[in-house]
Design a protein around this motif. Structure first.
Motif, PDB file in Angstrom:
ATOM      1  N   UNK A  36     -41.861  72.519 -21.977  1.00 32.07           N
ATOM      2  CA  UNK A  36     -40.984  73.421 -21.205  1.00 32.07           C
ATOM      3  C   UNK A  36     -39.615  73.522 -21.886  1.00 32.07           C
ATOM      4  N   UNK A  37     -39.082  72.370 -22.335  1.00 27.97           N
ATOM      5  CA  UNK A  37     -37.731  72.371 -22.909  1.00 27.97           C
ATOM      6  C   UNK A  37     -37.719  72.640 -24.420  1.00 27.97           C
ATOM      7  N   UNK A  38     -38.846  72.374 -25.068  1.00 26.03           N
ATOM      8  CA  UNK A  38     -38.925  72.644 -26.508  1.00 26.03           C
ATOM      9  C   UNK A  38     -38.473  71.462 -27.343  1.00 26.03           C
ATOM     10  N   UNK A  39     -38.968  71.395 -28.601  1.00 25.95           N
ATOM     11  CA  UNK A  39     -38.787  70.194 -29.430  1.00 25.95           C
ATOM     12  C   UNK A  39     -37.353  69.953 -29.903  1.00 25.95           C
ATOM     13  N   UNK A  40     -36.503  70.996 -29.904  1.00 20.10           N
ATOM     14  CA  UNK A  40     -35.158  70.803 -30.480  1.00 20.10           C
ATOM     15  C   UNK A  40     -34.275  69.852 -29.666  1.00 20.10           C
ATOM     16  N   UNK A  41     -34.624  69.635 -28.396  1.00 16.98           N
ATOM     17  CA  UNK A  41     -33.809  68.740 -27.556  1.00 16.98           C
ATOM     18  C   UNK A  41     -34.314  67.294 -27.592  1.00 16.98           C
ATOM     19  N   UNK A  42     -35.495  67.091 -28.166  1.00 16.25           N
ATOM     20  CA  UNK A  42     -36.171  65.798 -28.004  1.00 16.25           C
ATOM     21  C   UNK A  42     -35.750  64.778 -29.073  1.00 16.25           C
ATOM     22  N   UNK A  43     -35.314  63.597 -28.594  1.00 13.85           N
ATOM     23  CA  UNK A  43     -35.027  62.463 -29.478  1.00 13.85           C
ATOM     24  C   UNK A  43     -36.051  61.384 -29.146  1.00 13.85           C
ATOM     25  N   UNK A  44     -36.855  61.033 -30.117  1.00 19.83           N
ATOM     26  CA  UNK A  44     -37.907  60.055 -29.843  1.00 19.83           C
ATOM     27  C   UNK A  44     -37.362  58.637 -30.012  1.00 19.83           C
ATOM     28  N   UNK A  45     -37.617  57.822 -29.001  1.00 17.20           N
ATOM     29  CA  UNK A  45     -37.147  56.427 -29.006  1.00 17.20           C
ATOM     30  C   UNK A  45     -38.379  55.527 -28.981  1.00 17.20           C
ATOM     31  N   UNK A  46     -38.431  54.563 -29.880  1.00 17.50           N
ATOM     32  CA  UNK A  46     -39.552  53.626 -29.918  1.00 17.50           C
ATOM     33  C   UNK A  46     -39.367  52.580 -28.813  1.00 17.50           C
ATOM     34  N   UNK A  47     -40.106  52.777 -27.718  1.00 18.58           N
ATOM     35  CA  UNK A  47     -39.927  51.929 -26.536  1.00 18.58           C
ATOM     36  C   UNK A  47     -40.646  50.588 -26.642  1.00 18.58           C
ATOM     37  N   UNK A  48     -41.326  50.360 -27.752  1.00 20.82           N
ATOM     38  CA  UNK A  48     -41.991  49.059 -27.911  1.00 20.82           C
ATOM     39  C   UNK A  48     -40.991  48.002 -28.403  1.00 20.82           C
ATOM     40  N   UNK A  49     -39.805  48.437 -28.816  1.00 21.84           N
ATOM     41  CA  UNK A  49     -38.798  47.490 -29.315  1.00 21.84           C
ATOM     42  C   UNK A  49     -38.160  46.730 -28.138  1.00 21.84           C
ATOM     43  N   UNK A  50     -37.388  45.709 -28.470  1.00 30.23           N
ATOM     44  CA  UNK A  50     -36.727  44.955 -27.397  1.00 30.23           C
ATOM     45  C   UNK A  50     -35.653  45.851 -26.761  1.00 30.23           C
ATOM     46  N   UNK A  51     -35.297  45.576 -25.484  1.00 28.50           N
ATOM     47  CA  UNK A  51     -34.319  46.440 -24.796  1.00 28.50           C
ATOM     48  C   UNK A  51     -33.009  46.612 -25.574  1.00 28.50           C
ATOM     49  N   UNK A  52     -32.557  45.572 -26.244  1.00 29.07           N
ATOM     50  CA  UNK A  52     -31.266  45.687 -26.932  1.00 29.07           C
ATOM     51  C   UNK A  52     -31.355  46.637 -28.139  1.00 29.07           C
ATOM     52  N   UNK A  53     -32.506  46.642 -28.805  1.00 30.96           N
ATOM     53  CA  UNK A  53     -32.676  47.557 -29.952  1.00 30.96           C
ATOM     54  C   UNK A  53     -32.863  48.996 -29.452  1.00 30.96           C
ATOM     55  N   UNK A  54     -33.589  49.144 -28.340  1.00 32.32           N
ATOM     56  CA  UNK A  54     -33.737  50.479 -27.737  1.00 32.32           C
ATOM     57  C   UNK A  54     -32.347  51.026 -27.380  1.00 32.32           C
ATOM     58  N   UNK A  55     -31.527  50.153 -26.771  1.00 36.64           N
ATOM     59  CA  UNK A  55     -30.171  50.561 -26.381  1.00 36.64           C
ATOM     60  C   UNK A  55     -29.358  50.987 -27.608  1.00 36.64           C
ATOM     61  N   UNK A  56     -29.499  50.189 -28.667  1.00 32.05           N
ATOM     62  CA  UNK A  56     -28.777  50.496 -29.912  1.00 32.05           C
ATOM     63  C   UNK A  56     -29.170  51.894 -30.433  1.00 32.05           C
ATOM     64  N   UNK A  57     -30.477  52.170 -30.416  1.00 37.20           N
ATOM     65  CA  UNK A  57     -30.963  53.479 -30.886  1.00 37.20           C
ATOM     66  C   UNK A  57     -30.380  54.614 -30.030  1.00 37.20           C
ATOM     67  N   UNK A  58     -30.364  54.394 -28.715  1.00 33.77           N
ATOM     68  CA  UNK A  58     -29.848  55.436 -27.812  1.00 33.77           C
ATOM     69  C   UNK A  58     -28.352  55.668 -28.051  1.00 33.77           C
ATOM     70  N   UNK A  59     -27.602  54.552 -28.167  1.00 31.70           N
ATOM     71  CA  UNK A  59     -26.145  54.680 -28.343  1.00 31.70           C
ATOM     72  C   UNK A  59     -25.816  55.386 -29.649  1.00 31.70           C
ATOM     73  N   UNK A  60     -26.646  55.112 -30.664  1.00 29.14           N
ATOM     74  CA  UNK A  60     -26.426  55.768 -31.959  1.00 29.14           C
ATOM     75  C   UNK A  60     -26.542  57.306 -31.787  1.00 29.14           C
ATOM     76  N   UNK A  61     -27.503  57.725 -30.993  1.00 29.36           N
ATOM     77  CA  UNK A  61     -27.687  59.173 -30.783  1.00 29.36           C
ATOM     78  C   UNK A  61     -26.571  59.735 -29.909  1.00 29.36           C
TER      79      UNK A  61
END
Ligand code: AMP
Length: 193
Positions: free
Chosen positions: A164-189
Motif C-alpha cells: 500500500x505504501x510502496x518500497x521507497x518508505x521501507x527500511x528493513x531492520x534485522x529483528x533477530x539481533x539483540x535489542x540494543x543492536x536493533x536500536x542502534x540500527x533504528x537510531x542510525x536511520x
C-alpha cells in the motif's frame, strides 16, 4: 493536519513494542501501540468484549471499531497534551493492520517511513511470544494454536500493507539481533531524517 508518522511494522514477537517503548522516551517522538489501546479497555465495555473474542482466537478485530477506537484514543492524547502533532513524530505500532485500515487512515497519517522488523525464523517468533505470555499476562500469546493464527494473519492480512505504501518508505531492520543492536540500527536511520 496529518500526523507525521513512522510505522513500526513486522510480525508479532518481532520486537516492535520493545523498540517503540524506548523510542517513545526520546523527546518529540510519541509511541502508540494499538494492541495496548485495546488492552486498556475493560470487560464491561462492548468493544472490550469484542476485542477479547477476536484476540483470543488470534484474529484481527473488525476495521471500523478498531479505527474509531484508535482515533478517539489519539485525539484524547492530543487534548491532554501528551501528544502534540506539531511537535511530535508518531511512532505507530500495530495499526494499520491491513490495507483497508491503511486506506481508512490515509487522511490522518503522513507516513514518513516504515521500519520493517524482519525475522525469517518463525520458531524464534513463537518462542518470544510464549516467553512474554507469562511475563505480560497475555492470553493470546499463551496458546500455540492462537500464536500460529496470529502469525498466519500477519502474513495474509498485514504484510500487504507494505505494498500500500510502496518500497521507497521501507527500511528493513534485522529483528533477530539483540535489542540494543536493533536500536542502534533504528537510531542510525532516524538521525538521518
Ligand atoms: P498486538 O498487541 O498488536 O499483537 O495486538 C493484539 C491483538 O489486538 C491482535 O491480535 C488483534 O486481535 C487486536 N488488534 C491490535 N491492533 C489491531 C488492529 N489494528 N486491527 C485489528 N485488530 C487489532
Amino acid at each position: 493536519m496529518k500526523y507525521r508518522t513512522i510505522l513500526l511494522f513486522g510480525a508479532p514477537g518481532a520486537g516492535k513494542g520493545t523498540q517503540g517503548k524506548i523510542l517513545g522516551t526520546i523527546p518529540h517522538f510519541y509511541h502508540c501501540a494499538c494492541g495496548d489501546v485495546f488492552r486498556n479497555l475493560t470487560i464491561d465495555n462492548e468493544l472490550g468484549r469484542t476485542f477479547l473474542e477476536y484476540s483470543s482466537r488470534g484474529e484481527l478485530v473488525p476495521d471500523e471499531p478498531t479505527v474509531r477506537l484508535w482515533r478517539e484514543n489519539i485525539v484524547s492524547h492530543q487534548q491532554s497534551g501528551r501528544f502534540d502533532p506539531n511537535r511530535d513524530i508518531l511512532l505507530l505500532d500495530g495499526i494499520p493492520r491491513n490495507p483497508n485500515q491503511a486506506e481508512m487512515l490515509n487522511d490522518t497519517l503522513e507516513v514518513k517511513a516504515i521500519f520493517y522488523f524482519t525475522c525469517p525464523d518463525m520458531e524464534k517468533l513463537v518462542e518470544r511470544l510464549q516467553r512474554r505470555a507469562l511475563r505480560d499476562n497475555r492470553l493470546d500469546d499463551a496458546n500455540l494454536e492462537v500464536i500460529r493464527t496470529r502469525l498466519a494473519t500477519y502474513e495474509s492480512d498485514t504484510k500487504p500493507v507494505l505494498d500500500f505504501y510502496g518500497p521507497q518508505l521501507v527500511h528493513t531492520i534485522d529483528a533477530t539481533q539483540s535489542p540494543v543492536i536493533v536500536l542502534q540500527d533504528i537510531l542510525r536511520i532516524i538521525s538521518k531524517f
